[in-house]
Design a protein around this motif. Structure first.
Motif, PDB file in Angstrom:
ATOM      1  N   ARG A 188       0.857  -1.187   0.000  1.00 28.77           N
ATOM      2  CA  ARG A 188       0.000   0.000   0.000  1.00 28.77           C
ATOM      3  C   ARG A 188       0.892   1.236   0.000  1.00 28.77           C
ATOM      4  O   ARG A 188       1.860   1.301   0.764  1.00 28.77           O
ATOM      5  N   VAL A 189       0.600   2.214  -0.864  1.00 26.69           N
ATOM      6  CA  VAL A 189       1.316   3.484  -0.919  1.00 26.69           C
ATOM      7  C   VAL A 189       0.286   4.591  -1.036  1.00 26.69           C
ATOM      8  O   VAL A 189      -0.607   4.517  -1.892  1.00 26.69           O
ATOM      9  N   THR A 190       0.384   5.612  -0.189  1.00 28.00           N
ATOM     10  CA  THR A 190      -0.595   6.706  -0.214  1.00 28.00           C
ATOM     11  C   THR A 190       0.051   8.063  -0.485  1.00 28.00           C
ATOM     12  O   THR A 190      -0.597   9.091  -0.357  1.00 28.00           O
ATOM     13  N   GLU A 191       1.340   8.066  -0.859  1.00 26.04           N
ATOM     14  CA  GLU A 191       2.034   9.310  -1.172  1.00 26.04           C
ATOM     15  C   GLU A 191       2.536   9.263  -2.617  1.00 26.04           C
ATOM     16  O   GLU A 191       3.103   8.258  -3.040  1.00 26.04           O
ATOM     17  N   PRO A 192       2.339  10.353  -3.374  1.00 24.09           N
ATOM     18  CA  PRO A 192       2.906  10.369  -4.731  1.00 24.09           C
ATOM     19  C   PRO A 192       4.421  10.396  -4.657  1.00 24.09           C
ATOM     20  O   PRO A 192       5.009  11.128  -3.863  1.00 24.09           O
ATOM     21  N   VAL A 193       5.073   9.567  -5.451  1.00 26.76           N
ATOM     22  CA  VAL A 193       6.530   9.493  -5.471  1.00 26.76           C
ATOM     23  C   VAL A 193       6.991   9.591  -6.923  1.00 26.76           C
ATOM     24  O   VAL A 193       6.538   8.824  -7.774  1.00 26.76           O
ATOM     25  N   ARG A 194       7.887  10.542  -7.197  1.00 31.89           N
ATOM     26  CA  ARG A 194       8.424  10.666  -8.549  1.00 31.89           C
ATOM     27  C   ARG A 194       9.288   9.445  -8.870  1.00 31.89           C
ATOM     28  O   ARG A 194       9.802   8.783  -7.972  1.00 31.89           O
ATOM     29  N   CYS A 195       9.468   9.180 -10.146  1.00 33.03           N
ATOM     30  CA  CYS A 195      10.291   8.039 -10.538  1.00 33.03           C
ATOM     31  C   CYS A 195      11.738   8.258 -10.105  1.00 33.03           C
ATOM     32  O   CYS A 195      12.310   9.325 -10.323  1.00 33.03           O
ATOM     33  N   ALA A 196      12.302   7.253  -9.456  1.00 33.24           N
ATOM     34  CA  ALA A 196      13.653   7.331  -8.912  1.00 33.24           C
ATOM     35  C   ALA A 196      14.373   6.027  -9.197  1.00 33.24           C
ATOM     36  O   ALA A 196      13.751   4.988  -9.443  1.00 33.24           O
ATOM     37  N   PRO A 197      15.722   6.025  -9.168  1.00 38.35           N
ATOM     38  CA  PRO A 197      16.484   4.810  -9.475  1.00 38.35           C
ATOM     39  C   PRO A 197      16.105   3.632  -8.585  1.00 38.35           C
ATOM     40  O   PRO A 197      15.931   3.772  -7.378  1.00 38.35           O
ATOM     41  N   ALA A 198      15.974   2.476  -9.208  1.00 34.90           N
ATOM     42  CA  ALA A 198      15.649   1.238  -8.487  1.00 34.90           C
ATOM     43  C   ALA A 198      16.164   0.070  -9.311  1.00 34.90           C
ATOM     44  O   ALA A 198      16.555   0.226 -10.468  1.00 34.90           O
ATOM     45  N   VAL A 199      16.172  -1.096  -8.703  1.00 31.45           N
ATOM     46  CA  VAL A 199      16.508  -2.324  -9.422  1.00 31.45           C
ATOM     47  C   VAL A 199      15.335  -3.271  -9.275  1.00 31.45           C
ATOM     48  O   VAL A 199      14.962  -3.649  -8.163  1.00 31.45           O
ATOM     49  N   TYR A 200      14.727  -3.617 -10.389  1.00 31.76           N
ATOM     50  CA  TYR A 200      13.659  -4.611 -10.379  1.00 31.76           C
ATOM     51  C   TYR A 200      14.288  -6.002 -10.443  1.00 31.76           C
ATOM     52  O   TYR A 200      15.025  -6.318 -11.376  1.00 31.76           O
ATOM     53  N   GLU A 201      13.989  -6.826  -9.463  1.00 33.93           N
ATOM     54  CA  GLU A 201      14.389  -8.227  -9.502  1.00 33.93           C
ATOM     55  C   GLU A 201      13.289  -9.019 -10.223  1.00 33.93           C
ATOM     56  O   GLU A 201      12.173  -8.527 -10.387  1.00 33.93           O
ATOM     57  N   PRO A 202      13.562 -10.249 -10.663  1.00 37.47           N
ATOM     58  CA  PRO A 202      12.518 -11.036 -11.325  1.00 37.47           C
ATOM     59  C   PRO A 202      11.256 -11.130 -10.462  1.00 37.47           C
ATOM     60  O   PRO A 202      11.294 -11.626  -9.340  1.00 37.47           O
TER      61      PRO A 202
END
Length: 297
Positions: free
Chosen positions: A31-45
């Motif tokens: 659950r997320v209730t705050e808008p967050v701009r796109c930021a660096p992340a690593v998607y795992e499978p």
């Protein structure tokens, strides 16, 4: 109807921001209730299915926006930028993320390859990319509902959980993202294996020749197929993986110098220059900005 039941289940089970374990390894509600701009992340499978709200992932400039109509399948570790552009208390982002177990996915993909009467896609065309969006078809929706219905019953989870998760994996492999998943886990998964090799050695110098040798390809063939699957050259990919992994670690509290060393940078100043060149902010500036709650992809 099944999708609405899944949405009600998640809404009932998650009452605060962050991740909630359901009792099956690798399966978490969020659950997320705050808008967050796109930021660096690593998607795992993984698979990420949204029941409320909208999420965005950006890979090498291409935006993947997904919501309750389409789920995201990331079949290989990928350096992305991710955010929740429209989340709010009145419009929370709700959903489920499921890690893809390499062993189980590989077993299923190979079984499907060899199943009697299986439809085999030709291998001569371009490789499918490592991230795909897919609609919630009936098989995926029903399998996910059956899995989440076990929540709250420890005995059912212990006895049936792994089997129900396997059903979700199978539905994924048969669905619109199935080509992407099968090429990552089944026969012909050289690029996925090369990415796994790099991901486990971010602190070491790794060359294109090293990566190509790991999967038995010539440098030229490897470069071409790698770019088909990831949209990036191998060198671009390795740099993005290192910088995004460092960003994730800094978001978790690691200082800039430690994060730089952890991903193979001997010089913090070089790390800071490359980070700013890629993301438009210095590492210290970035760590003060908003980011997704820990663990949410």
């Amino acid at each position: 109807m099944s999708r609405e039941r899944i949405a009600r289940l998640i809404d009932d089970l998650v009452d605060e921001d962050g991740l909630t374990d359901v009792g099956v390894k690798g399966v978490q509600l969020f659950r997320v209730t705050e808008p967050v701009r796109c930021a660096p992340a690593v998607y795992e499978p993984s698979v990420v299915a949204i029941t409320s709200g909208v999420k965005e992932a950006i890979l090498d400039g291409r935006s993947y926006v997904y919501d309750r109509s389409r789920y995201l399948c990331c079949a290989m570790s990928m350096p992305v930028e991710a955010g929740t552009p429209t989340a709010s208390p009145d419009n929370p982002l709700l959903g489920v993320q499921i890690s893809l177990d390499t062993k189980v996915m590989t077993e299923l993909a190979i079984e499907m390859e060899h199943a009697a009467g299986a439809i085999r896609a030709p291998r001569s065309g371009p490789l499918p990319q490592g991230i795909a969006l897919a609609r919630w078809d009936e098989a995926f929706t029903d399998a996910l509902l059956r899995l989440l219905q076990l929540t709250g019953n420890p005995a059912d989870l212990a006895v049936l959980g792994e089997g129900r998760l396997r059903e979700v994996y199978y539905a994924l492999l048969k669905g619109e993202a199935g080509d992407t998943a099968r090429r990552a886990f089944g026969v012909g998964n050289e690029i996925a294996r090369a990415i796994e090799y790099v991901s486990s050695r971010l602190e070491e110098p790794v060359t294109i020749d090293d990566m190509a040798a790991q999967v038995g390809m010539s440098r030229a063939t490897f470069h071409r197929k790698f770019k088909q699957a990831t949209t990036m050259s191998p060198i671009q990919f390795v740099k993005s993986m290192r910088l995004n992994t460092a960003a994730t670690r800094m978001a978790g509290g690691m200082n800039v110098s430690e994060a730089a060393m952890a991903v193979g940078y001997a010089s913090p100043s070089q790390f800071s220059r490359e980070f700013k060149r890629m993301y438009g902010q210095s590492p210290r500036q970035w760590t003060t900005a908003s980011a997704l709650p820990a663990g949410i992809v």
